[in-house]
Design a protein around this motif. Structure first.
Motif, short mmCIF file in Angstrom:
data_model
loop_
_atom_site.label_atom_id
_atom_site.label_comp_id
_atom_site.label_asym_id
_atom_site.label_seq_id
_atom_site.Cartn_x
_atom_site.Cartn_y
_atom_site.Cartn_z
N LEU A 144 -5.92 111.92 45.04
CA LEU A 144 -5.68 112.83 45.47
C LEU A 144 -4.69 113.23 45.22
O LEU A 144 -3.52 114.52 45.16
CB LEU A 144 -4.92 111.66 47.35
CG LEU A 144 -6.09 112.02 48.37
CD1 LEU A 144 -5.66 111.35 49.29
CD2 LEU A 144 -6.22 113.65 48.78
N LEU B 91 0.48 111.42 51.39
CA LEU B 91 -0.74 111.24 50.75
C LEU B 91 -1.39 109.48 50.92
O LEU B 91 -2.29 109.65 51.06
CB LEU B 91 -0.69 110.66 48.90
CG LEU B 91 -0.36 112.42 48.01
CD1 LEU B 91 0.27 112.22 46.75
CD2 LEU B 91 -1.36 113.05 48.48
N ASP C 217 -4.86 108.81 52.43
CA ASP C 217 -6.44 107.97 52.28
C ASP C 217 -6.63 106.90 53.06
O ASP C 217 -7.79 106.43 53.39
CB ASP C 217 -5.04 107.30 50.76
CG ASP C 217 -6.32 107.15 50.39
OD1 ASP C 217 -7.45 106.84 49.50
OD2 ASP C 217 -5.87 104.61 50.13
N LEU D 212 -11.89 115.61 45.66
CA LEU D 212 -11.88 114.98 45.34
C LEU D 212 -12.13 115.17 43.98
O LEU D 212 -11.70 114.67 42.45
CB LEU D 212 -11.52 113.23 45.88
CG LEU D 212 -11.11 112.71 46.87
CD1 LEU D 212 -10.92 111.98 47.08
CD2 LEU D 212 -9.86 112.92 46.64
#
Length: 242
Positions: free
Chosen positions: A16, A30, A34, A63
């Motif tokens: 990410l 982030l 996640d 990803l």
């Protein structure tokens, strides 16, 4: 012989953090993304997600790997875009009469994250999803009409359309080399023909002409492009000096 050091596999959070499209997010944002994602591996040529008559309710993040967006028309599938890792956007509302049938396909083995669009908006933008969607739906409707008529709006000939497609791919997959920008994905003439709305034979002729004029250089199965000459071609509606 020295022992081979195994390649370290990056975590999903690290993947990410490497995405340019999400580079503006904080480490906390982030981490929240996640924590909210579900992850799956998608094999080459398998579908990542489809939109059949209505937009997907979730947001998907590529990803790793490469994916292509196709519009499905009966038994015919036409390539619309080829994408590197990043957010796989939901197609905006289409103009009336244009059926909403799109499919994201893995062009290589891919790792894909999925989360609700509401969660993605809340975490990445810090606003109420319902408020954002009110504004987005209005803009999507306007863009939907534009998407339905943009080929005639631009008025580019085939050479100009091929030049635009190659420029787009050079931004998405390009790396600078001595002779130009190398597009690091193997393109078929059929994929490129779908992108520009022409036959494979005609696109093949254009590519050979580009090679003759040294606007495009073949490097094995890959293409390198001279972007300044392609940009000049687009500005002059497809014309280029020999």
């Amino acid at each position: 012989m020295p022992a081979t050091i195994p390649k370290t596999r990056l975590s999903d959070l690290q993947l990410l953090g490497r995405l340019k499209g999400l580079a503006w997010l904080s480490s906390g944002q982030l981490k929240n993304l996640d924590d909210s994602m579900t992850i799956r591996n998608v094999k080459h040529k398998d579908a990542i997600f489809e939109e059949r008559g209505a937009r997907s309710e979730d947001t998907y993040i590529l990803l790793s790997g490469t994916a292509e967006l196709c519009r499905v028309d009966g038994t015919r599938s036409r390539v619309v875009a080829i994408m590197s890792p990043g957010v796989l956007f939901r197609i905006p509302m289409m103009a009336p009469g244009v059926e909403h049938t799109f499919r994201w396909i893995a062009l290589s083995d891919c790792r894909v994250a999925q989360l609700t669009t509401s969660s993605f908006i809340s975490i990445s933008l810090g606003v109420r999803p319902a408020d954002f969607l009110k504004v987005a739906e209005w803009e999507n409707q306007r863009w939907g009409y534009l998407m339905g008529r943009y080929p005639s709006f631009l008025g580019l000939g085939l050479q100009g359309r091929v030049a635009v497609a190659l420029l787009e791919l050079s931004v998405e997959f390009g790396v600078q080399e001595t002779r130009g920008i190398l597009i690091r994905v193997a393109l078929t003439e059929r994929q490129l023909a779908d992108l520009v709305g022409a036959s494979r034979a005609k696109v093949g002729q254009v590519l050979r002409d580009f090679q003759r004029k040294k606007v495009v250089i073949r490097e094995g199965h890959l293409l390198a492009v001279v972007t300044r000459r392609l940009e000049a071609m687009v500005r002059s509606n497809g014309r280029i000096a020999a």
